[in-house]
Design a protein around this motif. Structure first.
Motif, PDB file in Angstrom:
ATOM      1  N   ALA A 297       0.879  -1.171   0.000  1.00 44.78           N
ATOM      2  CA  ALA A 297       0.000   0.000   0.000  1.00 44.78           C
ATOM      3  C   ALA A 297       0.915   1.220   0.000  1.00 44.78           C
ATOM      4  CB  ALA A 297      -0.877   0.001   1.237  1.00 44.78           C
ATOM      5  N   ASP A 298       0.689   2.179  -0.930  1.00 45.85           N
ATOM      6  CA  ASP A 298       1.602   3.328  -0.960  1.00 45.85           C
ATOM      7  C   ASP A 298       1.180   4.380   0.067  1.00 45.85           C
ATOM      8  OD1 ASP A 298      -0.322   5.037  -2.092  1.00 45.85           O
ATOM      9  OD2 ASP A 298       0.131   4.238  -4.081  1.00 45.85           O
ATOM     10  N   ALA A 299       2.088   5.336   0.273  1.00 43.63           N
ATOM     11  CA  ALA A 299       1.860   6.325   1.337  1.00 43.63           C
ATOM     12  C   ALA A 299       0.557   7.092   1.102  1.00 43.63           C
ATOM     13  CB  ALA A 299       3.048   7.272   1.408  1.00 43.63           C
ATOM     14  N   GLY A 300       0.280   7.436  -0.175  1.00 41.04           N
ATOM     15  CA  GLY A 300      -0.955   8.191  -0.474  1.00 41.04           C
ATOM     16  C   GLY A 300      -2.169   7.410  -0.030  1.00 41.04           C
ATOM     17  N   GLU A 301      -2.177   6.134  -0.373  1.00 42.59           N
ATOM     18  CA  GLU A 301      -3.308   5.274  -0.020  1.00 42.59           C
ATOM     19  C   GLU A 301      -3.469   5.195   1.503  1.00 42.59           C
ATOM     20  OE1 GLU A 301      -4.559   0.699  -1.183  1.00 42.59           O
ATOM     21  OE2 GLU A 301      -2.630   1.500  -1.826  1.00 42.59           O
ATOM     22  N   LEU A 302      -2.337   5.049   2.185  1.00 38.68           N
ATOM     23  CA  LEU A 302      -2.397   4.907   3.648  1.00 38.68           C
ATOM     24  C   LEU A 302      -2.850   6.214   4.311  1.00 38.68           C
ATOM     25  CD1 LEU A 302       0.829   2.787   4.092  1.00 38.68           C
ATOM     26  CD2 LEU A 302      -1.481   2.029   4.612  1.00 38.68           C
ATOM     27  N   ARG A 303      -2.499   7.335   3.692  1.00 44.51           N
ATOM     28  CA  ARG A 303      -2.924   8.619   4.279  1.00 44.51           C
ATOM     29  C   ARG A 303      -4.415   8.848   4.099  1.00 44.51           C
ATOM     30  NH1 ARG A 303       1.694  10.740   2.062  1.00 44.51           N
ATOM     31  NH2 ARG A 303       3.302  10.639   3.655  1.00 44.51           N
ATOM     32  N   ARG A 304      -4.970   8.249   3.057  1.00 46.96           N
ATOM     33  CA  ARG A 304      -6.418   8.438   2.803  1.00 46.96           C
ATOM     34  C   ARG A 304      -7.306   7.612   3.740  1.00 46.96           C
ATOM     35  NH1 ARG A 304      -4.734   8.619  -2.465  1.00 46.96           N
ATOM     36  NH2 ARG A 304      -5.123   6.408  -2.804  1.00 46.96           N
ATOM     37  N   ILE A 305      -6.716   6.609   4.402  1.00 49.91           N
ATOM     38  CA  ILE A 305      -7.546   5.739   5.257  1.00 49.91           C
ATOM     39  C   ILE A 305      -8.218   6.574   6.346  1.00 49.91           C
ATOM     40  CG2 ILE A 305      -7.511   3.834   6.920  1.00 49.91           C
ATOM     41  CD1 ILE A 305      -4.900   2.969   5.770  1.00 49.91           C
ATOM     42  N   ASP A 306      -9.528   6.419   6.504  1.00 47.33           N
ATOM     43  CA  ASP A 306     -10.172   7.116   7.620  1.00 47.33           C
ATOM     44  C   ASP A 306     -10.858   6.143   8.583  1.00 47.33           C
ATOM     45  OD1 ASP A 306     -12.342   6.335   6.206  1.00 47.33           O
ATOM     46  OD2 ASP A 306     -12.987   8.348   5.638  1.00 47.33           O
ATOM     47  N   ARG A 307     -10.655   4.847   8.354  1.00 41.34           N
ATOM     48  CA  ARG A 307     -11.220   3.867   9.288  1.00 41.34           C
ATOM     49  C   ARG A 307     -10.445   2.549   9.123  1.00 41.34           C
ATOM     50  NH1 ARG A 307     -16.767   0.992   8.352  1.00 41.34           N
ATOM     51  NH2 ARG A 307     -16.905  -0.213  10.258  1.00 41.34           N
ATOM     52  N   ILE A 308     -10.224   1.890  10.233  1.00 35.97           N
ATOM     53  CA  ILE A 308      -9.547   0.586  10.172  1.00 35.97           C
ATOM     54  C   ILE A 308     -10.418  -0.450  10.862  1.00 35.97           C
ATOM     55  CG2 ILE A 308      -7.568  -0.726  11.095  1.00 35.97           C
ATOM     56  CD1 ILE A 308      -5.814   1.653  10.510  1.00 35.97           C
ATOM     57  N   VAL A 309     -10.540  -1.589  10.231  1.00 35.42           N
ATOM     58  CA  VAL A 309     -11.227  -2.722  10.870  1.00 35.42           C
ATOM     59  C   VAL A 309     -10.195  -3.814  11.077  1.00 35.42           C
ATOM     60  CG1 VAL A 309     -12.977  -4.512  10.558  1.00 35.42           C
ATOM     61  CG2 VAL A 309     -13.483  -2.153   9.894  1.00 35.42           C
ATOM     62  N   LEU A 310     -10.064  -4.249  12.325  1.00 30.46           N
ATOM     63  CA  LEU A 310      -9.184  -5.375  12.637  1.00 30.46           C
ATOM     64  C   LEU A 310     -10.087  -6.573  12.874  1.00 30.46           C
ATOM     65  CD1 LEU A 310      -6.998  -3.531  15.320  1.00 30.46           C
ATOM     66  CD2 LEU A 310      -6.415  -3.895  12.917  1.00 30.46           C
ATOM     67  N   THR A 311      -9.831  -7.652  12.190  1.00 29.90           N
ATOM     68  CA  THR A 311     -10.710  -8.809  12.365  1.00 29.90           C
ATOM     69  C   THR A 311      -9.903 -10.049  12.729  1.00 29.90           C
ATOM     70  OG1 THR A 311     -12.588  -9.995  11.434  1.00 29.90           O
ATOM     71  CG2 THR A 311     -10.804  -9.453   9.894  1.00 29.90           C
ATOM     72  N   ALA A 312     -10.455 -10.857  13.633  1.00 28.46           N
ATOM     73  CA  ALA A 312      -9.687 -11.992  14.173  1.00 28.46           C
ATOM     74  C   ALA A 312     -10.596 -12.841  15.047  1.00 28.46           C
ATOM     75  CB  ALA A 312      -8.520 -11.456  15.016  1.00 28.46           C
ATOM     76  N   CYS A 313     -10.047 -13.899  15.594  1.00 25.75           N
ATOM     77  CA  CYS A 313     -10.768 -14.764  16.545  1.00 25.75           C
ATOM     78  C   CYS A 313      -9.881 -14.975  17.778  1.00 25.75           C
ATOM     79  CB  CYS A 313     -11.016 -16.154  15.950  1.00 25.75           C
ATOM     80  SG  CYS A 313     -11.874 -16.141  14.389  1.00 25.75           S
ATOM     81  N   GLY A 314     -10.515 -15.240  18.899  1.00 25.20           N
ATOM     82  CA  GLY A 314      -9.813 -15.704  20.099  1.00 25.20           C
ATOM     83  C   GLY A 314      -8.716 -14.766  20.561  1.00 25.20           C
ATOM     84  N   THR A 315      -7.569 -15.356  20.852  1.00 23.11           N
ATOM     85  CA  THR A 315      -6.430 -14.571  21.325  1.00 23.11           C
ATOM     86  C   THR A 315      -6.052 -13.478  20.330  1.00 23.11           C
ATOM     87  OG1 THR A 315      -5.551 -16.330  22.701  1.00 23.11           O
ATOM     88  CG2 THR A 315      -3.948 -14.789  21.817  1.00 23.11           C
ATOM     89  N   SER A 316      -6.123 -13.786  19.054  1.00 23.41           N
ATOM     90  CA  SER A 316      -5.766 -12.781  18.046  1.00 23.41           C
ATOM     91  C   SER A 316      -6.737 -11.603  18.106  1.00 23.41           C
ATOM     92  CB  SER A 316      -5.769 -13.406  16.650  1.00 23.41           C
ATOM     93  OG  SER A 316      -4.805 -14.422  16.589  1.00 23.41           O
ATOM     94  N   TRP A 317      -7.991 -11.892  18.467  1.00 23.96           N
ATOM     95  CA  TRP A 317      -8.968 -10.803  18.647  1.00 23.96           C
ATOM     96  C   TRP A 317      -8.556  -9.935  19.838  1.00 23.96           C
ATOM     97  CZ3 TRP A 317     -12.288  -8.627  22.111  1.00 23.96           C
ATOM     98  CH2 TRP A 317     -13.338  -7.856  21.608  1.00 23.96           C
TER      99      TRP A 317
END
Ligand code: F6R
Length: 620
Positions: A297-317
């Motif tokens: 992901a380039d810097a421009g793309e990363l700067r445009r992010i306005d929300r992050i979703v982290l998804t996982a199960c169990g300990t990783s959650w």
């Protein structure tokens, strides 16, 4: 769940199969079995229980041959019994197979086959697959195809796979085509090891270590035929496809217990090193930020992010929840952590500027994989924070970050958690430095992080204190785990560790929430484990702790060094070094891992193989 191995070559297959099963046993240990073909005879040995029991059986009833398959089972359909153990034969005795996954339409297929007179021995979904291949094989033979022609076997296998609904990783042998081993994959991982005039089949790379580093990963809807000198892979609609051989790296190598009695303990003690590995090459002192090679992901793309979703199960959650706090605090990007099993079905409104990260040790968890696929299907960039190189999620994600923690064999996840937190901290720094975070703040962040391996090594010195606490409370039937802010996910994780390996009921809560219900559980036989190192919410946690003491509940505190105030209030203190609040989970989780371990030992539980569980949850 369930481990598969296969071998075709010039060595005695049973030795290699048993060795492979021993290394895959963490995927399931309800039963184990192998099948070997020799002189057009299929010999099957299988039994309920551990691989050690199968080894004994084979010592007294050996099998000869240099082509075979093996399986270690985590029961889904049918109880753990000898008859339900894999491998399963078809009725004619021409086909034998092992399976990992779930065949959802097995009832319908079984009813249809039963109408043709087919008799079933087991109550597994897997036997249906063996019987169906046998039935198709019979049709092909009756219409003039030769039983010893590999094309006939391909055809019977393909016709069967086209009828299956659900997930499978299969290893299949045909009695009349004895020089070949077939494999098929849809939803359950399979990897082929390429040796000198020999091929291996396995659910993951651990059984290949010491035999070969050259591997071919199968994709969904691939089938493969392995002979001593040849490999052919066909994809469902495409036909024969090119075989890309990859070389696995050194980090997959250390799977020996060494001086430790259990993998869980070994992995707890590896954490100073695994945290160091997660940081290696990723700290950029010149720009006071982090660097990641594989984000795609380039810097421009990363700067445009306005929300992050982290998804996982169990300990990783739980690690994801620490990640939510880190990213929101340091990068100021709204972040949510979602159970993968919920995200995949609930049609969450993700936008073009949402970035999804799947967090997974194994890279094979069915729910996390399904969430990744669902997000990608909708066009969202989906990255993986993953430990297992070459795993399905690592390969399917748009990019990602490896943990480099080395193989985690203990079923209860420990070092993966602290490595995930380390990587998420680096990610928060990286995203923060692209936005408003100052150079100076970045430098201080890096400096704190760099000190962590040493501080985690010092934290391990609490082991003796933990042993004492375990001795005092191991026979209690309920525990509460309480913490605030960064230590709330740690409380959840501590409770999960205790539940899964010692079978004691435990609840993790934000410390203040305890007043809203769980406090009713408090009595003199219900210890509360407070995670209360020094920091911004220290006073608040101390008040919560006093509320428990006032009601006669025993309190165990994970507290800063020389914290006399806490020591004067509680029943037991386990000291951990002072570290900045945002990195506290890296130290406060360690005594909770050790506590679960010591309590489980005292209760006579099988620490590395807790009941009903398996590493890699590859079913929904
Ligand atoms: C608990 C544990 C599980 C896993 C979960 C996700 O000790 O190991 O809760 O964390 O099954 O597994 P991965 O991270 O492989 O996706």
């Amino acid at each position: 769940m369930c481990g598969i191995v296969g071998y075709v070559g010039h060595r005695p297959a049973s030795d290699l199969l048993l060795d492979g099963l021993s290394r895959l046993e963490y995927r399931g240990y309800d039963s184990a079995g192998i099948a070997v073909v020799e002189d057009r005879e299929i010999a099957v040995r299988k039994r309920r229980g551990r691989v050690a029991g199968l080894i004994e059986l084979i010592e007294s009833h050996p099998v000869e041959g240099s082509i075979g398959i093996g399986h270690t089972r985590w029961a889904t359909h049918g109880d753990p019994s000898d008859v339900n153990s894999h491998p399963h034969l078809d009725e004619s005795g021409r086909v034998v197979l092992v399976h990992n996954g779930v065949i959802e339409n097995h009832d319908r297929l079984k009813a249809r086959l039963s109408e043709t007179g087919c008799g079933f021995r087991s109550s597994t979904d897997t036997e249906v697959v063996a019987q169906l291949i046998g039935w198709h094989l019979e049709q092909f033979i009756e219409s003039g195809h030769a039983a010893d022609d590999p094309e006939t076997c391909w055809s019977a296998l393909r016709a069967t796979l086209d009828e299956l609904e659900g997930t499978y990783g299969l290893g299949v042998l045909f009695r009349d085509c004895p020089g070949h081993l077939w494999a098929a994959r849809c939803g359950s991982p399979l990897v082929i090891g390429v040796g000198e005039q020999e091929y291996f089949l396995a659910s993951d790379t651990s059984p290949l270590i010491g035999y070969t580093r050259d591997v071919v990963y199968l994709d969904d809807h691939d089938t493969a035929r392995l002979g001593r000198d040849e490999i052919e892979v066909r994809h469902r609609d495409v036909g024969t496809r090119d075989v890309a051989v990859q070389t696995i790296q050194d980090e997959a190598v250390d799977v020996e217990l060494g001086e430790f009695p259990h993998y869980m303990l070994k992995e707890i003690y590896e954490q100073p090193d695994s945290i160091r590995s997660a940081m290696r090459g990723r700290m950029d002192g010149d720009d006071a930020t982090a660097v990641f090679g594989g984000l795609n992901a380039d810097a421009g793309e990363l700067r445009r992010i306005d929300r992050i979703v982290l998804t996982a199960c169990g300990t990783s959650w739980h690690a994801g929840l620490v990640g939510e706090y880190l990213i929101e605090e340091f990068a100021r990007i709204p972040t949510e952590v979602e159970y993968a099993s919920e995200l995949r079905y609930r049609n969450a409104p993700l936008t073009d500027t949402t970035m999804v990260f799947a967090i997974t040790q194994s890279g094979e968890t069915a729910d996390t994989l399904a969430a990744v696929r669902e997000c990608r299907r909708k066009g969202h960039k989906t990255l993986a924070i993953c430990n297992t190189v070459g795993s399905t999620i690592a390969r399917e994600a748009d990019g990602g970050i490896y943990l480099h923690a080395g193989p985690e064999i203990g079923v209860a996840s420990t070092k993966a958690f602290t490595s995930q937190v380390t990587v998420l901290a680096l990610l928060a720094l990286y995203l923060g430095r692209m936005r408003h975070m100052s150079f100076r703040a970045g430098e201080a962040f890096l400096e704190s992080l760099e000190a962590m391996p040493e501080l985690v090594a010092r934290t391990l010195e609490c082991h003796d204190a933990v042993r004492e606490v375990a001795r005092r409370f191991a026979d209690c039937g309920n525990f509460l785990y309480l913490g605030r802010q960064y230590n709330f996910p740690v409380a959840l994780e501590g409770a999960l560790k205790l539940k899964e390996i010692s079978y004691i009921h435990a609840e993790g809560y934000p410390a203040a929430e305890m007043k809203h219900g769980p406090i009713a559980l408090v009595d003199e036989r219900t210890p509360s484990v407070f995670v209360t190192p020094r920091g911004g919410v220290y006073e608040k946690v101390v008040s919560n702790l006093e509320e428990i003491k006032a009601r006669g509940g025993p309190v165990i505190a994970i507290a800063g060094p020389d914290d006399e105030r806490i020591a004067g209030l509680v029943d037991e203190v386990i000291p951990v070094p002072d570290v900045p609040e945002f990195l506290q989970p890296l130290v406060t989780s360690i005594p909770l891992q050790l506590l679960a371990y010591e309590v489980a030992l005292l209760r006579g539980c099988d620490v590395d193989r807790p009941r009903n569980l398996a590493k890699s949850v590859t079913v929904e």
